[in-house]
Design a protein around this motif. Structure first.
Motif, mmCIF file in Angstrom:
data_model
loop_
_atom_site.group_PDB
_atom_site.id
_atom_site.type_symbol
_atom_site.label_atom_id
_atom_site.label_comp_id
_atom_site.label_asym_id
_atom_site.label_seq_id
_atom_site.Cartn_x
_atom_site.Cartn_y
_atom_site.Cartn_z
ATOM 1 N N GLN A 77 35.204 -4.743 8.704
ATOM 2 C CA GLN A 77 33.838 -6.106 8.857
ATOM 3 C C GLN A 77 33.358 -6.170 10.182
ATOM 4 O O GLN A 77 33.109 -6.871 10.671
ATOM 5 C CB GLN A 77 34.916 -7.061 8.739
ATOM 6 C CG GLN A 77 35.260 -7.748 7.369
ATOM 7 C CD GLN A 77 35.494 -9.062 7.360
ATOM 8 O OE1 GLN A 77 35.165 -10.384 7.422
ATOM 9 N NE2 GLN A 77 36.730 -8.878 6.112
ATOM 10 N N SER A 78 32.901 -5.004 11.139
ATOM 11 C CA SER A 78 32.284 -4.518 11.439
ATOM 12 C C SER A 78 30.223 -4.616 11.854
ATOM 13 O O SER A 78 29.827 -4.013 11.752
ATOM 14 C CB SER A 78 32.072 -3.156 12.793
ATOM 15 O OG SER A 78 33.658 -2.970 12.375
ATOM 16 N N PHE A 79 30.584 -5.693 11.132
ATOM 17 C CA PHE A 79 28.828 -6.018 11.193
ATOM 18 C C PHE A 79 27.486 -6.041 11.975
ATOM 19 O O PHE A 79 26.550 -5.521 11.892
ATOM 20 C CB PHE A 79 28.590 -7.648 10.295
ATOM 21 C CG PHE A 79 29.215 -7.658 8.997
ATOM 22 C CD1 PHE A 79 29.013 -6.481 7.835
ATOM 23 C CD2 PHE A 79 30.904 -8.111 8.367
ATOM 24 C CE1 PHE A 79 29.407 -6.320 6.626
ATOM 25 C CE2 PHE A 79 31.056 -8.316 7.857
ATOM 26 C CZ PHE A 79 30.734 -7.168 6.287
ATOM 27 N N ASP A 80 28.112 -6.553 13.196
ATOM 28 C CA ASP A 80 27.060 -6.603 14.814
ATOM 29 C C ASP A 80 27.222 -5.076 14.684
ATOM 30 O O ASP A 80 25.359 -4.531 14.886
ATOM 31 C CB ASP A 80 27.571 -6.621 15.246
ATOM 32 C CG ASP A 80 27.790 -8.369 15.643
ATOM 33 O OD1 ASP A 80 27.071 -8.482 14.588
ATOM 34 O OD2 ASP A 80 28.654 -9.156 16.562
ATOM 35 N N ALA A 81 27.675 -4.158 14.707
ATOM 36 C CA ALA A 81 27.410 -2.178 14.704
ATOM 37 C C ALA A 81 26.910 -2.104 13.469
ATOM 38 O O ALA A 81 25.884 -1.344 14.095
ATOM 39 C CB ALA A 81 29.646 -1.876 15.229
ATOM 40 N N VAL B 110 19.315 -1.110 12.343
ATOM 41 C CA VAL B 110 17.776 -1.317 12.725
ATOM 42 C C VAL B 110 17.130 -0.281 13.634
ATOM 43 O O VAL B 110 15.939 -0.040 13.731
ATOM 44 C CB VAL B 110 17.919 -2.954 14.189
ATOM 45 C CG1 VAL B 110 16.478 -3.020 14.747
ATOM 46 C CG2 VAL B 110 18.122 -3.822 13.529
ATOM 47 N N GLY B 111 18.376 0.489 14.407
ATOM 48 C CA GLY B 111 17.840 1.058 14.946
ATOM 49 C C GLY B 111 17.646 2.747 14.743
ATOM 50 O O GLY B 111 16.711 3.012 14.948
ATOM 51 N N GLU B 112 17.886 2.796 12.851
ATOM 52 C CA GLU B 112 18.068 3.844 12.155
ATOM 53 C C GLU B 112 16.121 3.149 11.803
ATOM 54 O O GLU B 112 15.661 4.357 11.842
ATOM 55 C CB GLU B 112 18.455 4.379 10.969
ATOM 56 C CG GLU B 112 17.823 5.034 10.169
ATOM 57 C CD GLU B 112 16.861 4.591 8.828
ATOM 58 O OE1 GLU B 112 15.982 4.885 8.585
ATOM 59 O OE2 GLU B 112 16.962 3.831 8.637
ATOM 60 N N ALA B 113 15.742 2.660 11.752
ATOM 61 C CA ALA B 113 14.364 2.143 11.064
ATOM 62 C C ALA B 113 13.885 2.224 12.173
ATOM 63 O O ALA B 113 12.103 2.277 11.711
ATOM 64 C CB ALA B 113 14.054 0.962 10.672
ATOM 65 N N THR B 114 13.762 1.775 13.409
ATOM 66 C CA THR B 114 12.767 1.870 15.011
ATOM 67 C C THR B 114 12.444 2.727 14.853
ATOM 68 O O THR B 114 11.421 3.662 15.652
ATOM 69 C CB THR B 114 13.182 0.901 15.682
ATOM 70 O OG1 THR B 114 14.289 -0.380 15.776
ATOM 71 C CG2 THR B 114 13.017 0.706 17.088
ATOM 72 N N VAL B 115 13.133 4.027 14.949
ATOM 73 C CA VAL B 115 13.091 5.254 15.230
ATOM 74 C C VAL B 115 12.311 6.226 13.956
ATOM 75 O O VAL B 115 11.337 6.535 14.414
ATOM 76 C CB VAL B 115 14.665 5.936 14.941
ATOM 77 C CG1 VAL B 115 14.313 7.740 15.399
ATOM 78 C CG2 VAL B 115 15.433 6.088 16.937
ATOM 79 N N ARG B 116 12.804 5.758 13.142
ATOM 80 C CA ARG B 116 11.634 5.882 11.689
ATOM 81 C C ARG B 116 10.349 6.003 12.112
ATOM 82 O O ARG B 116 9.893 7.207 11.614
ATOM 83 C CB ARG B 116 12.670 6.070 10.775
ATOM 84 C CG ARG B 116 12.463 5.721 9.427
ATOM 85 C CD ARG B 116 12.780 5.612 8.092
ATOM 86 N NE ARG B 116 13.571 4.986 8.250
ATOM 87 C CZ ARG B 116 13.016 3.605 7.642
ATOM 88 N NH1 ARG B 116 11.865 3.491 7.654
ATOM 89 N NH2 ARG B 116 14.026 2.675 7.360
ATOM 90 N N VAL B 117 10.380 4.246 11.411
ATOM 91 C CA VAL B 117 9.040 4.304 11.675
ATOM 92 C C VAL B 117 8.314 5.083 13.139
ATOM 93 O O VAL B 117 6.715 5.291 13.010
ATOM 94 C CB VAL B 117 8.683 2.589 11.311
ATOM 95 C CG1 VAL B 117 7.962 2.371 11.928
ATOM 96 C CG2 VAL B 117 9.938 2.147 10.539
ATOM 97 N N GLY B 118 8.623 4.242 14.325
ATOM 98 C CA GLY B 118 8.352 4.733 15.493
ATOM 99 C C GLY B 118 7.831 6.574 15.509
ATOM 100 O O GLY B 118 6.368 6.107 16.022
ATOM 101 N N VAL B 119 8.515 7.678 15.453
ATOM 102 C CA VAL B 119 8.580 8.674 15.295
ATOM 103 C C VAL B 119 7.187 8.310 14.075
ATOM 104 O O VAL B 119 6.632 9.952 13.991
ATOM 105 C CB VAL B 119 9.374 9.298 14.369
ATOM 106 C CG1 VAL B 119 8.741 11.068 14.284
ATOM 107 C CG2 VAL B 119 10.210 9.633 16.032
#
Length: 315
Positions: free
Chosen positions: A171-175, A181-190
């Protein structure tokens, strides 16, 4: 004293409900942002690439969706098994007690065991995909570079989803939200940078590989912090504890779900993969864009799917 106990139970239930509601909001925000970034990227791809290249990219993305769906039961089964093990291990007031230590070690071993089996399955699948790539190109009329990048990204994602399942189980939902979000941000930025610089569908698809790899450091840090004793770290790395392998309860859960997942993957994604065989380039590009929009409603369901399995197992 009975009234005091009931009052304490009411407070506990209220706190639990509040925590669960917060988890749901965090996951809804994370998956909503992730979906918005993905849809935005696909819209930009459709406008930047020509219809034929855009339809190739859409087909590659839907291949990734299909592979992700097939492997998703492993993540769900790990979440369920880890949640049950951690809950049992936390039942004792003394965290150093043998029962607590053993149950938590077995939960950690579940992650290691599932990770090793998933890595093996991904390696075998990758070899088969590489060997059959010419047939895939002929069958789908999709660029081989796009398909290759999609396979690599999909199999890497299948592997890291084991550890995302462990996040759900504890239940580490924050992590988990930060990871998504980190994966999507890097993916879309690149991906956007590559699109505007090269206008190549295969390199845009390769941005998915970069995005998945970018999640590695955060996953590794979380993994180390969660299984922070030497026994738990060993169990999580080797898939066993003191020579005792877990009963692979996660596999007993995953295998029946796998059969359903295969059918679901075919039903939801095969049309976009093969649409170029039947339609013109313009029509195939439009079809891929429309299929992407049709997935938007899934954003409303995903947070609760991520949250419900570990909470049911925990209860």
């Amino acid at each position: 004293s009975g009234q005091v106990v009931r009052a304490g139970d009411d407070v506990t239930q209220a706190v639990t409900a509040g925590v669960q509601a917060r988890h749901g909001i965090v996951l809804l925000a994370a998956t909503g942002l992730t979906a918005a970034l993905t849809f935005g990227f696909m819209i930009a791809a459709g406008r930047t690439l020509g219809p034929a290249d855009a339809s190739d990219l859409f087909a590659g993305i839907f291949l990734l969706f299909a592979v992700h769906t097939v492997f998703s039961p492993v993540s769900t089964a790990v979440a369920r098994t880890v949640a049950a093990g951690v809950a049992t291990g936390s039942a004792s007031a003394d965290e150093s007690s043998p029962v607590t230590a053993r149950e938590r070690a077995m939960a950690a071993a579940t992650v290691g065991d599932a990770g090793r089996w998933t890595a093996t399955a991904c390696l075998i699948t990758g070899v088969i995909a590489l060997m059959t790539l010419p047939w895939q190109v002929a069958a789908t009329n999709v660029d081989g570079g796009v398909l290759s990048a999609a396979w690599v990204a999909a199999l890497l994602l299948a592997f890291i989803n084991v550890y995302r399942g462990a996040m759900r189980g504890t239940q580490s939902f924050d992590a988990l939200a930060i990871n998504l979000v980190g994966e999507a941000t890097v993916r879309v930025g690149v991906g956007l940078a590559v699109l505007f610089a090269t206008r190549r569908a295969d390199l845009a698809m390769a941005a998915y590989i970069v995005g998945v790899l970018a999640t590695g450091p955060q996953l590794a840090m979380w993994h180390r912090q969660t299984w922070r004793t030497s026994q738990l770290e060993t169990a999580a790395a080797t898939g066993s504890t003191n020579g005792l392998a877990p009963a692979r309860e996660w596999a007993r859960w995953a295998i029946p779900l796998l059969l359903v997942a295969i059918g679901d993957a075919i039903l939801q994604n095969a049309d976009v993969l093969f649409v170029k065989r039947a339609l013109t380039a313009d029509e195939a590009g439009s079809y891929g864009a429309a299929a992407t929009v049709s997935r938007a409603l899934g954003v409303l369901v995903t947070p609760f799917v991520l949250q419900v399995v570990p909470q049911v197992a925990d209860s």
